[in-house]
Design an enzyme around this catalytic site. Structure first.
Site, PDB file in Angstrom:
ATOM      1  N   TYR A 169       0.837  -1.202   0.000  1.00 36.93           N
ATOM      2  CA  TYR A 169       0.000   0.000   0.000  1.00 36.93           C
ATOM      3  C   TYR A 169       0.876   1.258   0.000  1.00 36.93           C
ATOM      4  O   TYR A 169       0.741   2.122  -0.874  1.00 36.93           O
ATOM      5  CB  TYR A 169      -0.898  -0.024   1.228  1.00 36.93           C
ATOM      6  CG  TYR A 169      -1.901   1.108   1.318  1.00 36.93           C
ATOM      7  CD1 TYR A 169      -3.025   1.144   0.499  1.00 36.93           C
ATOM      8  CD2 TYR A 169      -1.733   2.136   2.251  1.00 36.93           C
ATOM      9  CE1 TYR A 169      -3.953   2.178   0.607  1.00 36.93           C
ATOM     10  CE2 TYR A 169      -2.652   3.161   2.362  1.00 36.93           C
ATOM     11  CZ  TYR A 169      -3.766   3.179   1.537  1.00 36.93           C
ATOM     12  OH  TYR A 169      -4.675   4.211   1.650  1.00 36.93           O
TER      13      TYR A 169
ATOM     14  N   GLU B  48       4.169   1.797  -0.546  1.00 33.37           N
ATOM     15  CA  GLU B  48       5.062   2.013  -1.688  1.00 33.37           C
ATOM     16  C   GLU B  48       4.273   2.135  -2.988  1.00 33.37           C
ATOM     17  O   GLU B  48       4.675   2.849  -3.906  1.00 33.37           O
ATOM     18  CB  GLU B  48       6.093   0.886  -1.789  1.00 33.37           C
ATOM     19  CG  GLU B  48       7.035   0.798  -0.592  1.00 33.37           C
ATOM     20  CD  GLU B  48       8.051   1.946  -0.498  1.00 33.37           C
ATOM     21  OE1 GLU B  48       7.866   3.003  -1.134  1.00 33.37           O
ATOM     22  OE2 GLU B  48       9.047   1.766   0.227  1.00 33.37           O
TER      23      GLU B  48
ATOM     24  N   LYS C 256       1.401   3.595  -3.257  1.00 36.10           N
ATOM     25  CA  LYS C 256       0.924   4.996  -3.276  1.00 36.10           C
ATOM     26  C   LYS C 256       2.076   5.954  -3.547  1.00 36.10           C
ATOM     27  O   LYS C 256       1.900   6.987  -4.196  1.00 36.10           O
ATOM     28  CB  LYS C 256       0.265   5.334  -1.937  1.00 36.10           C
ATOM     29  CG  LYS C 256      -1.078   4.644  -1.708  1.00 36.10           C
ATOM     30  CD  LYS C 256      -2.172   5.278  -2.543  1.00 36.10           C
ATOM     31  CE  LYS C 256      -3.545   4.755  -2.148  1.00 36.10           C
ATOM     32  NZ  LYS C 256      -4.630   5.388  -2.904  1.00 36.10           N
TER      33      LYS C 256
ATOM     34  N   GLY D  64      -2.084   1.086  23.128  1.00 42.10           N
ATOM     35  CA  GLY D  64      -3.097   2.102  22.818  1.00 42.10           C
ATOM     36  C   GLY D  64      -2.573   3.521  22.900  1.00 42.10           C
ATOM     37  O   GLY D  64      -3.343   4.481  22.809  1.00 42.10           O
TER      38      GLY D  64
ATOM     39  N   PRO E 210       2.372   2.663  12.587  1.00 40.81           N
ATOM     40  CA  PRO E 210       2.960   3.966  12.917  1.00 40.81           C
ATOM     41  C   PRO E 210       2.628   4.407  14.347  1.00 40.81           C
ATOM     42  O   PRO E 210       1.507   4.225  14.812  1.00 40.81           O
ATOM     43  CB  PRO E 210       2.339   4.912  11.882  1.00 40.81           C
ATOM     44  CG  PRO E 210       1.958   4.021  10.739  1.00 40.81           C
ATOM     45  CD  PRO E 210       1.541   2.721  11.374  1.00 40.81           C
TER      46      PRO E 210
END
Ligand code: NAD
Ligand code: UDP
Length: 334
Positions: free
Chosen positions: A151, A153, A155, A213, A280
């Site tokens: 996804y 790379e 994009k 979280g 991330p």
């Protein structure tokens, strides 16, 4: 959809039966445009566009953007690509093909017609960012060989193609880097954090927190995002982007869970799960460029947006309790 003597603009929306695409089709139709909605229904559904099918200004075409397309239109929004990690990792080779071959095919179409084309790029081009908040000047921190790479790379390569078509051929391009967006018509089983938390809360299932979280995201309501896309498309030719579109209001995944529990009045537990690979740590858009170039900024507060999204999922799950089971997993690419 051939060219006829009409002053209406004809707009192609690839991925038009998806979450963002269907809202974009709604807005374009409301503004008086003719819309050609193209989709292979991999993650999009007819349900998202059912209310438009009888509208004479709307046309649906089942097609895969990895194959060439010959139609006549005045503008192209290229949104075709699964957006949730579960969906884009289901068939990663097809995901890269969709981004790269899809971009080549749609850019070729734009070149033949000499029309502007907008690419739905993503904050994922920044990867797990070492700079915070992310501005368009940041080149990113992306793993080229991990499970998210198809996804991210894909994009990034699509952005490269857009800028090469612009530099080499003078094509009018617009690149939007979209940050996490939520709202009605999200796929109930796409595994994304907002839909997962709401669906779990409404079904009385534990809210799944990946990792501790503390990772953050910034959530933009769909109506705001669509407004940004339309403003970018209709901006002067010299505005190519990339332009970040998102809501700078950043919160942790745990805070989001607590907010969803409060808003749904659910009595559910939090369940700790493993953090996905390359997830991330933080994400917040710098939207200075969008403010300056498009006069755009989000207007819908998270509380308001969540209420509308919760109401949508209440209806969906209430009217069709099998919806979640039946809509997943996607297993047909065309
Ligand atoms: P979505 O999965 O709901 O929509 C994508 C649409 O593209 C679906 O209708 C799907 O069937 C269609 N599609 C997929 N592959 C195709 C192909 N090969 N040919 C034709 N159609 C194809 O996702 P979304 O959230 O609406 O995302 C739309 C676009 O915005 C995507 O390009 C995505 O990468 C981008 N984006 C979305 C977000 C977000 O938070 N929703 C964030 C960043 C970028
Ligand atoms: N996430 C979570 N529980 C879930 C789904 C997602 O804790 O049930 C986390 C996920 O690990 C990530 C964040 O929520 O840190 C946003 O995930 P999403 O898939 O919505 O978007 P992306 O990671 O692509 O920004």
């Amino acid at each position: 959809m051939g060219r006829t003597y009409s002053r209406q603009k004809r707009v192609l929306v690839t991925g038009g039966a998806g979450f963002l695409g269907s809202h974009l089709c709604d807005r374009l139709i409301a503004a008086g445009d003719d819309v050609l909605c193209l989709d292979n229904l991999f993650t999009g559904t007819r349900r998202n566009i059912a209310h438009l099918l009888d509208n004479p200004s709307f046309e649906f075409m089942r097609h895969d953007v990895t194959f060439p397309l010959y139609v006549e239109v005045d503008q192209i929004y290229n949104l075709a690509c699964p957006a949730s990690p579960i969906h884009y990792q289901h068939d990663p080779i097809q995901t890269t093909k969709t981004s790269v071959h899809g971009a080549i095919n749609m850019l070729g179409l734009a070149k033949r017609l000499n029309v502007p084309i907008l690419q739905a790029s993503t904050s994922e081009v920044y990867g797990d960012p070492a700079v915070h908040p992310q501005s368009e000047e940041y080149w990113g921190h992306v793993n080229p060989i991990g499970p998210r790479s198809c996804y991210d790379e894909g994009k990034r390569c699509a952005e490269t193609l857009f800028f090469d078509y612009h530099r080499q051929l003078g094509l009018r391009i617009k690149v939007a880097r979209i940050f996490n967006t939520y709202g009605p018509r999200m796929h109930p089983d796409d595994g994304r954090v907002v839909s997962n938390f709401i669906v779990h809360a409404l079904q009385g299932r534990p809210i799944t927190i990946y990792g501790d979280g503390s990772q953050t995201r910034s959530f933009c309501y769909v109506d705001d995002l669509v407004e940004g896309l339309i403003r970018l498309m209709n901006s002067p030719d010299e505005v190519t982007g990339p332009v970040n579109l998102g809501n700078p209001n950043e919160l942790s995944v745990r805070e989001l869970a607590e907010f969803v529990i409060e808003k749904t009045s659910a009595r559910v537990e939090l369940e700790r799960c493993d953090l996905p690979v390359d997830d991330p740590r933080q994400r917040q858009p710098d939207i200075g460029k969008a403010r300056e170039l498009l006069g755009w900024e989000p207007t819908v507060a998270l509380e308001q947006g969540l209420e509308r999204t919760i109401a949508y999922f209440r209806d969906l799950l209430g009217e069709d309790s099998g919806a979640v089971a039946r809509l997943a997993p996607p297993d047909a690419a065309a």
